[in-house]
Design a protein around this motif. Structure first.
Motif, PDB file in Angstrom:
ATOM      1  N   LEU A 122      20.802 -35.890  11.374  1.00  0.00           N
ATOM      2  CA  LEU A 122      21.514 -34.754  10.804  1.00  0.00           C
ATOM      3  C   LEU A 122      21.850 -33.727  11.876  1.00  0.00           C
ATOM      4  CD1 LEU A 122      22.410 -33.268   8.127  1.00  0.00           C
ATOM      5  CD2 LEU A 122      20.210 -32.112   8.273  1.00  0.00           C
ATOM      6  N   LEU A 123      20.879 -33.409  12.709  1.00  0.00           N
ATOM      7  CA  LEU A 123      21.115 -32.425  13.772  1.00  0.00           C
ATOM      8  C   LEU A 123      22.130 -32.948  14.790  1.00  0.00           C
ATOM      9  CD1 LEU A 123      17.493 -31.068  14.269  1.00  0.00           C
ATOM     10  CD2 LEU A 123      19.412 -29.984  13.072  1.00  0.00           C
ATOM     11  N   ALA A 124      22.086 -34.243  15.074  1.00  0.00           N
ATOM     12  CA  ALA A 124      23.081 -34.830  15.980  1.00  0.00           C
ATOM     13  C   ALA A 124      24.475 -34.736  15.359  1.00  0.00           C
ATOM     14  CB  ALA A 124      22.725 -36.276  16.298  1.00  0.00           C
ATOM     15  N   ALA A 125      24.577 -34.987  14.056  1.00  0.00           N
ATOM     16  CA  ALA A 125      25.869 -34.886  13.367  1.00  0.00           C
ATOM     17  C   ALA A 125      26.365 -33.442  13.358  1.00  0.00           C
ATOM     18  CB  ALA A 125      25.756 -35.422  11.942  1.00  0.00           C
ATOM     19  N   LYS A 126      25.448 -32.507  13.211  1.00  0.00           N
ATOM     20  CA  LYS A 126      25.820 -31.084  13.239  1.00  0.00           C
ATOM     21  C   LYS A 126      26.388 -30.715  14.615  1.00  0.00           C
ATOM     22  CE  LYS A 126      23.990 -26.433  12.699  1.00  0.00           C
ATOM     23  NZ  LYS A 126      22.797 -25.583  12.714  1.00  0.00           N
ATOM     24  N   VAL A 127      25.707 -31.149  15.667  1.00  0.00           N
ATOM     25  CA  VAL A 127      26.179 -30.867  17.029  1.00  0.00           C
ATOM     26  C   VAL A 127      27.554 -31.499  17.251  1.00  0.00           C
ATOM     27  CG1 VAL A 127      25.760 -31.355  19.482  1.00  0.00           C
ATOM     28  CG2 VAL A 127      23.903 -30.493  18.035  1.00  0.00           C
ATOM     29  N   THR A 128      27.726 -32.730  16.806  1.00  0.00           N
ATOM     30  CA  THR A 128      29.012 -33.410  16.970  1.00  0.00           C
ATOM     31  C   THR A 128      30.108 -32.664  16.229  1.00  0.00           C
ATOM     32  OG1 THR A 128      27.967 -35.555  17.283  1.00  0.00           O
ATOM     33  CG2 THR A 128      30.265 -35.571  16.587  1.00  0.00           C
ATOM     34  N   PHE A 129      29.832 -32.229  14.994  1.00  0.00           N
ATOM     35  CA  PHE A 129      30.829 -31.480  14.237  1.00  0.00           C
ATOM     36  C   PHE A 129      31.171 -30.171  14.951  1.00  0.00           C
ATOM     37  CE2 PHE A 129      31.803 -28.284  10.886  1.00  0.00           C
ATOM     38  CZ  PHE A 129      33.052 -28.771  10.550  1.00  0.00           C
ATOM     39  N   GLU A 130      30.165 -29.474  15.427  1.00  0.00           N
ATOM     40  CA  GLU A 130      30.413 -28.204  16.119  1.00  0.00           C
ATOM     41  C   GLU A 130      31.173 -28.424  17.415  1.00  0.00           C
ATOM     42  OE1 GLU A 130      26.491 -26.458  16.192  1.00  0.00           O
ATOM     43  OE2 GLU A 130      26.738 -25.688  14.141  1.00  0.00           O
ATOM     44  N   ARG A 131      30.898 -29.500  18.119  1.00  0.00           N
ATOM     45  CA  ARG A 131      31.661 -29.810  19.339  1.00  0.00           C
ATOM     46  C   ARG A 131      33.113 -30.144  18.975  1.00  0.00           C
ATOM     47  NH1 ARG A 131      29.270 -30.166  24.050  1.00  0.00           N
ATOM     48  NH2 ARG A 131      30.829 -31.578  24.881  1.00  0.00           N
TER      49      ARG A 131
ATOM     50  N   TYR B 115      37.654 -34.211  11.040  1.00  0.00           N
ATOM     51  CA  TYR B 115      37.419 -34.817   9.731  1.00  0.00           C
ATOM     52  C   TYR B 115      36.376 -35.941   9.802  1.00  0.00           C
ATOM     53  CZ  TYR B 115      41.019 -32.138   7.416  1.00  0.00           C
ATOM     54  OH  TYR B 115      41.741 -31.109   6.884  1.00  0.00           O
ATOM     55  N   VAL B 116      36.422 -36.729  10.849  1.00  0.00           N
ATOM     56  CA  VAL B 116      35.452 -37.813  11.012  1.00  0.00           C
ATOM     57  C   VAL B 116      34.045 -37.239  11.188  1.00  0.00           C
ATOM     58  CG1 VAL B 116      34.707 -39.675  12.565  1.00  0.00           C
ATOM     59  CG2 VAL B 116      37.101 -39.500  11.861  1.00  0.00           C
ATOM     60  N   SER B 117      33.913 -36.215  12.014  1.00  0.00           N
ATOM     61  CA  SER B 117      32.584 -35.638  12.240  1.00  0.00           C
ATOM     62  C   SER B 117      32.084 -34.904  10.991  1.00  0.00           C
ATOM     63  CB  SER B 117      32.581 -34.716  13.465  1.00  0.00           C
ATOM     64  OG  SER B 117      33.480 -33.639  13.292  1.00  0.00           O
TER      65      SER B 117
END
Length: 111
Positions: free
Chosen positions: A14-23, A51-53
């Motif tokens: 989840l945290l990795a997905a959050k970082v990816t979305f924020e990037r 949208y993917v992130s």
């Protein structure tokens, strides 16, 4: 096989997905760029990457919810609201980081 889902594993994802979305919001490099390097020249690529992130973030948050893992503590109340609404709107893009003027934010919430 036979192991129970591990909350720590899901929270890490989840945290990795959050970082990816924020990037992706900041138009910074993500793993997605490596998958489609020929697309970097196209402006619509950055929208697609967002949208993917966002979709990945929603998927993992949804799994955490289903498994009763606490995912909300890793987000602001405003971000939790966006995730629960599930729709990536202009408000999500503009106010995810909550850096903008609180007056602007209040006006956007009224819309």
């Amino acid at each position: 096989m036979g192991k129970e889902p591990n909350a720590e594993f899901f929270v890490e994802k989840l945290l990795a997905a959050k970082v990816t979305f924020e990037r992706a919001l900041d138009c910074k490099h993500t793993e997605f760029d490596d998958l489609y390097p020929y697309m970097l020249e196209h402006p619509q690529f950055f929208w697609y990457k967002r949208y993917v992130s966002w979709s990945a973030l929603l998927t993992i948050a949804g799994l955490c919810e289903e498994l009763s893992f606490n995912w909300r503590e890793h987000f602001t109340p405003q971000q939790v609201g966006y995730i629960e609404q599930r729709v990536m709107s202009a408000k999500v893009l503009d106010f995810w980081f909550e850096k903008n003027d609180s007056k602007e934010h209040a006006q956007a919430d009224q819309k």
